[in-house]
Design a protein around this motif. Structure first.
Motif, mmCIF file in Angstrom:
data_model
loop_
_atom_site.group_PDB
_atom_site.id
_atom_site.type_symbol
_atom_site.label_atom_id
_atom_site.label_comp_id
_atom_site.label_asym_id
_atom_site.label_seq_id
_atom_site.Cartn_x
_atom_site.Cartn_y
_atom_site.Cartn_z
ATOM 1 N N UNK A 104 0.837 -1.207 0.000
ATOM 2 C CA UNK A 104 0.000 0.000 0.000
ATOM 3 C C UNK A 104 0.871 1.255 0.000
ATOM 4 N N UNK A 105 1.917 1.246 0.788
ATOM 5 C CA UNK A 105 2.832 2.389 0.844
ATOM 6 C C UNK A 105 3.518 2.579 -0.497
ATOM 7 N N UNK A 106 3.944 1.500 -1.113
ATOM 8 C CA UNK A 106 4.615 1.567 -2.414
ATOM 9 C C UNK A 106 3.672 2.117 -3.490
ATOM 10 N N UNK A 107 2.415 1.706 -3.465
ATOM 11 C CA UNK A 107 1.420 2.215 -4.417
ATOM 12 C C UNK A 107 1.222 3.716 -4.209
ATOM 13 N N UNK A 108 1.118 4.125 -2.951
ATOM 14 C CA UNK A 108 0.936 5.544 -2.626
ATOM 15 C C UNK A 108 2.139 6.369 -3.098
ATOM 16 N N UNK A 109 3.347 5.854 -2.863
ATOM 17 C CA UNK A 109 4.558 6.571 -3.289
ATOM 18 C C UNK A 109 4.652 6.660 -4.809
ATOM 19 N N UNK A 110 4.297 5.589 -5.488
ATOM 20 C CA UNK A 110 4.306 5.602 -6.956
ATOM 21 C C UNK A 110 3.324 6.628 -7.505
ATOM 22 N N UNK A 111 2.174 6.765 -6.840
ATOM 23 C CA UNK A 111 1.184 7.746 -7.309
ATOM 24 C C UNK A 111 1.677 9.180 -7.084
ATOM 25 N N UNK A 112 2.535 9.380 -6.089
ATOM 26 C CA UNK A 112 3.058 10.712 -5.797
ATOM 27 C C UNK A 112 4.337 11.033 -6.577
ATOM 28 N N UNK A 131 3.992 13.622 3.256
ATOM 29 C CA UNK A 131 4.502 13.605 4.631
ATOM 30 C C UNK A 131 4.911 12.166 4.910
ATOM 31 N N UNK A 132 6.193 11.964 5.131
ATOM 32 C CA UNK A 132 6.751 10.625 5.280
ATOM 33 C C UNK A 132 7.125 10.391 6.740
ATOM 34 N N UNK A 172 11.672 6.962 15.014
ATOM 35 C CA UNK A 172 10.838 7.338 13.888
ATOM 36 C C UNK A 172 10.813 8.856 13.781
ATOM 37 N N UNK A 173 10.930 9.341 12.559
ATOM 38 C CA UNK A 173 10.925 10.770 12.302
ATOM 39 C C UNK A 173 9.970 11.060 11.158
ATOM 40 N N UNK A 174 9.672 12.333 10.967
ATOM 41 C CA UNK A 174 8.744 12.730 9.916
ATOM 42 C C UNK A 174 9.335 13.907 9.148
ATOM 43 N N UNK A 175 9.131 13.907 7.848
ATOM 44 C CA UNK A 175 9.529 15.051 7.025
ATOM 45 C C UNK A 175 8.565 15.171 5.866
ATOM 46 N N UNK A 176 8.571 16.346 5.244
ATOM 47 C CA UNK A 176 7.711 16.610 4.087
ATOM 48 C C UNK A 176 8.581 16.939 2.892
ATOM 49 N N UNK A 221 11.951 1.207 5.555
ATOM 50 C CA UNK A 221 11.953 2.049 6.748
ATOM 51 C C UNK A 221 10.741 2.969 6.831
ATOM 52 N N UNK A 222 9.923 3.029 5.781
ATOM 53 C CA UNK A 222 8.765 3.923 5.772
ATOM 54 C C UNK A 222 7.604 3.256 6.499
ATOM 55 N N UNK A 223 7.035 3.980 7.460
ATOM 56 C CA UNK A 223 5.911 3.453 8.212
ATOM 57 C C UNK A 223 4.577 3.990 7.712
ATOM 58 N N UNK A 224 4.602 5.269 7.229
ATOM 59 C CA UNK A 224 3.342 5.890 6.800
ATOM 60 C C UNK A 224 3.637 6.987 5.793
ATOM 61 N N UNK A 225 2.712 7.133 4.821
ATOM 62 C CA UNK A 225 2.784 8.205 3.825
ATOM 63 C C UNK A 225 1.440 8.907 3.808
#
Length: 139
Positions: free
Chosen positions: A77-85, A93-94, A104-108, A133-137
């Motif tokens: 799901x994360x990979x699909x979301x990243x591909x769409x972006x 926001x990663x 865990x850290x967050x950046x935009x 390493x990506x937990x959420x997009x």
């Protein structure tokens, strides 16, 4: 007693094979001078490179102890979301695991390229990070 000690005891406790020579006096070579102590220690210097390696592995293990691993479906799901972006001007926001700090850290940033064969995501302004390493997009 740990496994290593048990193996060592089994391998090295029986010295009966050497009973015929164990009490004989040392015979110095007539052809060669005795080796200096400093040279003798130099024979083992290649192994000195591994000194401290165990503590380094332990530190990395402590860092990765805080990492939560995603299921294969969540990673997809994360990979699909990243591909769409990827390649769009949308800011993502990663939330990701920083393997240097162990938290865990967050950046935009905008997603530049997704390279699943390399296992990395590249961004316009931030450095690349591993997909694992990506937990959420979020957008």
């Amino acid at each position: 007693m740990d496994e290593k000690e048990i193996i060592e005891r089994e391998l090295f406790s029986d010295t009966s094979r050497y009973n015929d020579i164990i009490d004989r006096p040392y015979q110095q070579s007539k052809d060669h001078l005795p080796m200096l102590q400093s040279d003798r220690a130099g024979q083992f210097s290649p192994f000195a490179a591994l000194t401290g390696f165990g503590s380094l592995i332990q530190k990395k293990a402590e860092i990765y102890a805080r990492k939560k691993y995603l299921s294969a479906s969540k990673e997809r799901q994360i990979l699909i979301k990243l591909n769409s972006l990827a390649g769009t001007r949308k800011t993502a926001i990663i939330n990701y695991f920083n393997d240097e700090t162990g938290y865990y850290e967050e950046f935009s940033d905008q997603v530049s390229v997704v390279k699943p064969e390399r296992g990395r995501i590249f961004f316009n302004h931030c450095p690349s990070i591993p997909i694992a390493n990506i937990r959420e997009v979020r957008e």
